[in-house]
Scaffold this active site. Sequence first.
Site, PDB file in Angstrom:
ATOM      1  N   TYR A  53       0.875  -1.168   0.000  1.00  0.00           N
ATOM      2  CA  TYR A  53       0.000   0.000   0.000  1.00  0.00           C
ATOM      3  C   TYR A  53       0.914   1.221   0.000  1.00  0.00           C
ATOM      4  O   TYR A  53       0.918   2.035   0.909  1.00  0.00           O
ATOM      5  CB  TYR A  53      -0.952  -0.011   1.203  1.00  0.00           C
ATOM      6  CG  TYR A  53      -2.104  -0.936   0.954  1.00  0.00           C
ATOM      7  CD1 TYR A  53      -1.902  -2.305   0.878  1.00  0.00           C
ATOM      8  CD2 TYR A  53      -3.385  -0.456   0.719  1.00  0.00           C
ATOM      9  CE1 TYR A  53      -2.935  -3.169   0.591  1.00  0.00           C
ATOM     10  CE2 TYR A  53      -4.423  -1.323   0.437  1.00  0.00           C
ATOM     11  CZ  TYR A  53      -4.195  -2.675   0.377  1.00  0.00           C
ATOM     12  OH  TYR A  53      -5.226  -3.523   0.086  1.00  0.00           O
TER      13      TYR A  53
HETATM   14  C1  LIG Z   1      -7.147  -1.926  -6.806  1.00  0.00           C
HETATM   15  C2  LIG Z   1      -6.083  -2.476  -5.915  1.00  0.00           C
HETATM   16  C3  LIG Z   1      -6.399  -3.500  -5.031  1.00  0.00           C
HETATM   17  C4  LIG Z   1      -5.422  -4.060  -4.228  1.00  0.00           C
HETATM   18  N1  LIG Z   1      -5.748  -5.063  -3.358  1.00  0.00           N
HETATM   19  C5  LIG Z   1      -4.773  -5.617  -2.581  1.00  0.00           C
HETATM   20  C6  LIG Z   1      -5.064  -6.668  -1.665  1.00  0.00           C
HETATM   21  O1  LIG Z   1      -6.194  -7.127  -1.548  1.00  0.00           O
HETATM   22  N2  LIG Z   1      -4.047  -7.170  -0.920  1.00  0.00           N
HETATM   23  C7  LIG Z   1      -2.768  -6.706  -1.038  1.00  0.00           C
HETATM   24  O2  LIG Z   1      -1.876  -7.231  -0.365  1.00  0.00           O
HETATM   25  N3  LIG Z   1      -2.469  -5.708  -1.878  1.00  0.00           N
HETATM   26  C8  LIG Z   1      -3.442  -5.163  -2.651  1.00  0.00           C
HETATM   27  N4  LIG Z   1      -3.120  -4.135  -3.501  1.00  0.00           N
HETATM   28  C9  LIG Z   1      -1.731  -3.664  -3.559  1.00  0.00           C
HETATM   29  C10 LIG Z   1      -0.882  -4.521  -4.488  1.00  0.00           C
HETATM   30  O3  LIG Z   1      -0.570  -5.745  -3.860  1.00  0.00           O
HETATM   31  C11 LIG Z   1       0.427  -3.788  -4.785  1.00  0.00           C
HETATM   32  O4  LIG Z   1       0.141  -2.567  -5.427  1.00  0.00           O
HETATM   33  C12 LIG Z   1       1.359  -4.633  -5.638  1.00  0.00           C
HETATM   34  O5  LIG Z   1       2.692  -4.172  -5.486  1.00  0.00           O
HETATM   35  C13 LIG Z   1       0.967  -4.579  -7.084  1.00  0.00           C
HETATM   36  O6  LIG Z   1       1.754  -5.416  -7.881  1.00  0.00           O
HETATM   37  P1  LIG Z   1       1.817  -5.083  -9.461  1.00  0.00           P
HETATM   38  O7  LIG Z   1       2.741  -6.061 -10.057  1.00  0.00           O
HETATM   39  O8  LIG Z   1       0.411  -5.003  -9.969  1.00  0.00           O
HETATM   40  O9  LIG Z   1       2.369  -3.651  -9.392  1.00  0.00           O
HETATM   41  P2  LIG Z   1       3.554  -2.843 -10.153  1.00  0.00           P
HETATM   42  O10 LIG Z   1       3.102  -1.419 -10.100  1.00  0.00           O
HETATM   43  O11 LIG Z   1       3.851  -3.432 -11.471  1.00  0.00           O
HETATM   44  O12 LIG Z   1       4.782  -3.073  -9.185  1.00  0.00           O
HETATM   45  C14 LIG Z   1       4.800  -2.654  -7.835  1.00  0.00           C
HETATM   46  C15 LIG Z   1       6.244  -2.470  -7.387  1.00  0.00           C
HETATM   47  O13 LIG Z   1       6.960  -3.690  -7.542  1.00  0.00           O
HETATM   48  C16 LIG Z   1       8.019  -3.552  -8.500  1.00  0.00           C
HETATM   49  N5  LIG Z   1       7.996  -4.747  -9.356  1.00  0.00           N
HETATM   50  C17 LIG Z   1       6.952  -5.180 -10.090  1.00  0.00           C
HETATM   51  N6  LIG Z   1       7.272  -6.295 -10.735  1.00  0.00           N
HETATM   52  C18 LIG Z   1       8.543  -6.585 -10.421  1.00  0.00           C
HETATM   53  C19 LIG Z   1       9.428  -7.629 -10.796  1.00  0.00           C
HETATM   54  N7  LIG Z   1       9.037  -8.594 -11.630  1.00  0.00           N
HETATM   55  N8  LIG Z   1      10.682  -7.613 -10.317  1.00  0.00           N
HETATM   56  C20 LIG Z   1      11.084  -6.636  -9.472  1.00  0.00           C
HETATM   57  N9  LIG Z   1      10.279  -5.630  -9.076  1.00  0.00           N
HETATM   58  C21 LIG Z   1       9.017  -5.603  -9.538  1.00  0.00           C
HETATM   59  C22 LIG Z   1       7.672  -2.297  -9.280  1.00  0.00           C
HETATM   60  O14 LIG Z   1       8.813  -1.716  -9.866  1.00  0.00           O
HETATM   61  C23 LIG Z   1       7.021  -1.452  -8.219  1.00  0.00           C
HETATM   62  O15 LIG Z   1       8.006  -0.856  -7.403  1.00  0.00           O
HETATM   63  C24 LIG Z   1      -4.093  -3.560  -4.310  1.00  0.00           C
HETATM   64  C25 LIG Z   1      -3.790  -2.523  -5.172  1.00  0.00           C
HETATM   65  C26 LIG Z   1      -4.762  -1.974  -5.970  1.00  0.00           C
HETATM   66  C27 LIG Z   1      -4.414  -0.846  -6.912  1.00  0.00           C
END
Ligand SMILES: Cc1cc2nc3c(=O)[nH]c(=O)nc-3n(C[C@H](O)[C@H](O)[C@H](O)COP(=O)(O)OP(=O)(O)OC[C@H]3O[C@@H](n4cnc5c(N)ncnc54)[C@H](O)[C@@H]3O)c2cc1C
Length: 537
Positions: free
Chosen positions: A474
């Site tokens: 978050y």
């Molecule tokens: C609508 C919504 C609902 C959510 N619900 C929940 C929930 O129920 N429970 C919960 O725990 N969280 C929840 N989240 C938060 C979510 O877990 C985090 O935002 C998570 O980091 C998203 O992962 P992403 O790959 O989609 O994000 P990205 O924006 O792609 O990545 C997030 C971070 O991780 C880094 N990263 C991504 N992929 C890699 C990789 N392969 N290697 C190294 N670094 C990487 C990115 O550079 C960035 O710093 C929610 C978020 C949103 C927007």
Amino acid sequence: MKPHHSFFCPKILPVTFILLLSFFGESLAENHENFLKCLSLQSDTISKVIYTQNNSSYSSVLESSIQNLVYLAPTKPKPLFIITPFHVSEIQATVKCSKKYGLQIRVRSGGHDHDALSSVSYVPFIIVDLINFSEVSVDAEEKTAWVQSGATVGQLNYRIAEKSQNLLAFPVGTCPTVGVGGHLSGGGFGPLLRKYGAAADHVVDAHMIDVKGRFLNRESMGEDLFWAIRGGGGASFGIIVSWKINLVAVPSTVTVFAIPRTLEQNATKLLNKWQHIADRVHEDLFISPILFRMNSTMVSIFTSLFLGGIDRLLPLMQESFPELGLTKQDCKEMSFIESVVYLDGFGISESANVDVLLSRNFPKKSFKGKADYLTEPIPEEAFQGIYDIFFEEDEKTIGLLQFFPYGGKISEISEPEIPYPHRAGNIYTLLYFVDWGQDTTNEAFQRHDNMIKKLFNYTTPYVTKNPRSAYINYRDLDIGANSNEGPISVEEASVWGKKYFKNNFYRLVHVKTMVDPDNFFRNEQSIPPFRLVKDEL
Ligand SMILES: Cc1cc2nc3c(=O)[nH]c(=O)nc-3n(C[C@H](O)[C@H](O)[C@H](O)COP(=O)(O)OP(=O)(O)OC[C@H]3O[C@@H](n4cnc5c(N)ncnc54)[C@H](O)[C@@H]3O)c2cc1C
Ligand SMILES: *[C@@H]1O[C@H](CO)[C@@H](O)[C@H](O)[C@H]1NC(C)=O
Ligand SMILES: *[C@@H]1O[C@H](CO)[C@@H](O)[C@H](O)[C@H]1NC(C)=O
Ligand SMILES: *[C@@H]1O[C@H](CO)[C@@H](O)[C@H](O)[C@H]1NC(C)=O
Ligand SMILES: *[C@@H]1O[C@H](CO)[C@@H](O)[C@H](O)[C@H]1NC(C)=O
Ligand SMILES: *[C@@H]1O[C@H](CO)[C@@H](O)[C@H](O)[C@H]1NC(C)=O
Ligand SMILES: *[C@@H]1O[C@H](CO)[C@@H](O)[C@H](O)[C@H]1NC(C)=O
């Protein structure tokens, strides 16, 4: 009364990318040419997956997975290139050439970072978008899966259910489009957290590319780095390509309910009672209130997943939470995968349509989010102050608080086991979220950000202190941020770092110092390496 669930950035950093570009125009263009040449020398296939700003698909690829519309505003910096690799060799080439030509890499898996660190940087940067690294291969017999970072948690849930006849699952959050890469590397939790803990608690191997462009697995990366990427945020350490996970068992029938209660229906008393039982009830039972304003009242929807049938649920509720008045008619039995769809915010009638879990296209919004942890209940009389803040706002503002119960497995695992440290002693985590549709203007941001800041200020006396705990998934740059340029001191970074990681922060710094001493992989909240004094001069 279907609440929206999702989350968002406050700081306008001083150096704008545009300024940089116009200032260093010529030499930068040459540098970028050289970068592209370097890529094609390193990889035969990469030219097919490079999107330059001239490419007609550039905007649609950029917009494809970023979730928070605030960061798509024209005033926000844009990447020089987006690379959407199909092959590990293309990622290796990208790391080597970016390092050589001084371009920062932002890795993006699902693009849900609240403050969009995966899509926006204030120095010249590129995005490595793992959209086409999204395979899920499930071994139901061995109860494991390999999942690539660009898969969504919806796809992961779907494939596990499909291959295991609904008997296996994985403890992830409740938004189907969240990417595996960010979610697992930051912890990741959802309705199974009381039974099974966080997603990162179940990772048993990983494949990643390090700062030297090497392909590593658990054995070759070593236990320190493998520890760090399970909750310490992936972006500080490299590019994680795929994860091997242990799957968990779920019963063939689970039960869900969602009971709305307004203030007139004793919502405050019920919330208060919930605070006293939520972390103590049977670990098969997850009850998560979602509180928001509805016209001139507040509504709390007590949303629940029970890992079993109605017949076993009703006596448990009668014993621990009779005030809610749950009846058989309020409950619905279904398969676990249908409960995932239901808890993702689809209605009962849509829960059988499990194919929605495969979609990456959901409406996007501008939003801001924050998180807290509580070790003591909020006094019943203090809820009124929360409601007052909602009532000060425009009726159309969709702000909400989600209460996520602790206890059970999430609380049993020891603090240093993985970097995600928020364990025993917490009774729940509180998520603040406000979204406001498509308006990406700064004015709209300020107005809504102000509401959430007021709520966050108001709850200060009731939440954890010294430090006030936070959750990296978050993401919240308000709690402190590194400068994106120049050296970062460990001491300064510890301000936000200890909120996210408690004392695990220092072990993360130690790992960072070993694997990326020059701090190539960095962002506003990346782990800094220790520096020798001479480097600071
Ligand atoms: C609508 C919504 C609902 C959510 N619900 C929940 C929930 O129920 N429970 C919960 O725990 N969280 C929840 N989240 C938060 C979510 O877990 C985090 O935002 C998570 O980091 C998203 O992962 P992403 O790959 O989609 O994000 P990205 O924006 O792609 O990545 C997030 C971070 O991780 C880094 N990263 C991504 N992929 C890699 C990789 N392969 N290697 C190294 N670094 C990487 C990115 O550079 C960035 O710093 C929610 C978020 C949103 C927007
Ligand atoms: C855009 O980039 C893609 C991927 O490199 C390439 O296949 C495509 O031909 C490019 N399109 C244009 C119009 O340049
Ligand atoms: C984009 O196109 C312009 C004009 O055709 C050209 O000068 C520029 O070098 C191109 N930029 C990139 C990154 O390809
Ligand atoms: C990902 O792969 C699919 C299938 O090959 C392709 O159609 C799509 O354009 C790719 N996406 C990007 C952004 O490269
Ligand atoms: C609210 O609680 C009181 C007792 O505390 C009870 O008498 C009343 O019936 C409850 N109201 C509703 C709508 O449940
Ligand atoms: C809130 O207002 C809307 C329309 O103004 C109405 O449809 C809805 O029933 C109201 N909800 C409650 C809980 O009063
Ligand atoms: C923060 O909370 C304190 C005490 O609850 C209050 O006195 C103060 O005015 C609040 N500040 C803001 C900016 O809301």
